[in-house]
Design a protein around this motif. Structure first.
Motif, short mmCIF file in Angstrom:
data_model
loop_
_atom_site.label_atom_id
_atom_site.label_comp_id
_atom_site.label_asym_id
_atom_site.label_seq_id
_atom_site.Cartn_x
_atom_site.Cartn_y
_atom_site.Cartn_z
N CYS A 32 1.09 -1.40 -0.10
CA CYS A 32 -0.04 -0.26 -0.04
C CYS A 32 0.79 1.02 -0.09
O CYS A 32 2.55 1.00 0.53
N THR A 33 0.02 2.23 -0.29
CA THR A 33 0.87 3.32 0.18
C THR A 33 0.09 4.12 0.25
O THR A 33 -1.42 4.35 0.29
N VAL A 34 0.99 4.95 2.17
CA VAL A 34 -0.34 6.04 3.07
C VAL A 34 -0.10 7.39 2.19
O VAL A 34 0.70 7.83 1.43
N GLU B 41 -2.02 -1.25 -3.50
CA GLU B 41 -1.52 -0.94 -4.47
C GLU B 41 -1.37 -2.18 -5.69
O GLU B 41 -1.67 -3.75 -4.99
N ARG B 42 -2.14 -2.40 -7.06
CA ARG B 42 -1.86 -3.89 -7.43
C ARG B 42 -0.79 -3.66 -8.83
O ARG B 42 -1.02 -2.45 -10.05
N GLY B 43 -0.30 -4.55 -9.05
CA GLY B 43 0.85 -4.14 -10.49
C GLY B 43 1.43 -2.72 -10.53
O GLY B 43 1.57 -2.34 -12.18
N GLY B 44 1.89 -2.09 -8.80
CA GLY B 44 2.70 -0.76 -9.71
C GLY B 44 1.72 0.50 -9.25
O GLY B 44 1.60 1.39 -9.58
N ARG B 45 0.37 -0.19 -9.57
CA ARG B 45 -0.57 0.86 -10.01
C ARG B 45 -1.68 1.39 -8.33
O ARG B 45 -1.65 0.32 -7.73
N LYS B 46 -1.83 2.44 -8.01
CA LYS B 46 -2.26 2.51 -6.76
C LYS B 46 -3.73 2.10 -7.44
O LYS B 46 -4.47 2.98 -8.37
N THR B 47 -4.25 1.82 -6.43
CA THR B 47 -6.11 1.28 -6.94
C THR B 47 -7.12 2.02 -5.50
O THR B 47 -6.31 1.86 -3.88
N ALA B 48 -8.05 2.02 -5.47
CA ALA B 48 -8.86 2.75 -4.28
C ALA B 48 -9.92 1.26 -3.73
O ALA B 48 -10.21 0.58 -4.48
N GLN C 159 12.14 -3.62 -11.40
CA GLN C 159 11.99 -2.61 -10.18
C GLN C 159 11.28 -2.06 -10.03
O GLN C 159 10.50 -1.58 -11.28
N ALA C 160 10.19 -2.30 -9.26
CA ALA C 160 9.43 -1.72 -9.34
C ALA C 160 9.00 -0.40 -9.03
O ALA C 160 9.66 0.14 -8.34
#
Length: 93
Positions: free
Chosen positions: A4-6, A30-37, A90-91
């Motif tokens: 996750c990202t804070v 995050e999923r696959g390097g993308r932030k999700t809601a 590297q992600a």
């Protein structure tokens, strides 16, 4: 565990007694390097800051990490990610 990202802080002057002393942060998975809601609240056990990528546990694992089943906690930040490698690349940060 999830990555996750804070994305924010939670201030709650009135809360259930078992939450006293816990720092609460808003995280986004995050999923696959993308932030999700969507975002959700996690107890911060490692001193994470906004913008940092973290490892989050949930359920009984989070309660154990926070000191026992008496705590009203569903998610907990248990690590700050320094780097992450997926499929030998590297992600992004």
């Amino acid at each position: 565990m999830t990555v996750c990202t804070v994305v924010g802080h939670v201030w709650a002057t009135k809360k259930e007694n078992s939450l006293s002393g816990l720092k609460l942060m808003v995280v986004r998975e995050e999923r696959g390097g993308r932030k999700t809601a969507p975002e959700y609240v996690a107890a911060d056990l490692v001193g994470a800051g906004i913008g940092e990528r973290v490892l989050v546990v949930s359920g009984s694992t989070a309660r154990r990490a926070c000191g026992g089943d008496e705590r009203m906690v569903d998610s907990a930040i248990v690590g700050i990610i320094d780097s992450l490698e997926v499929d030998r690349e590297q992600a992004g940060k």
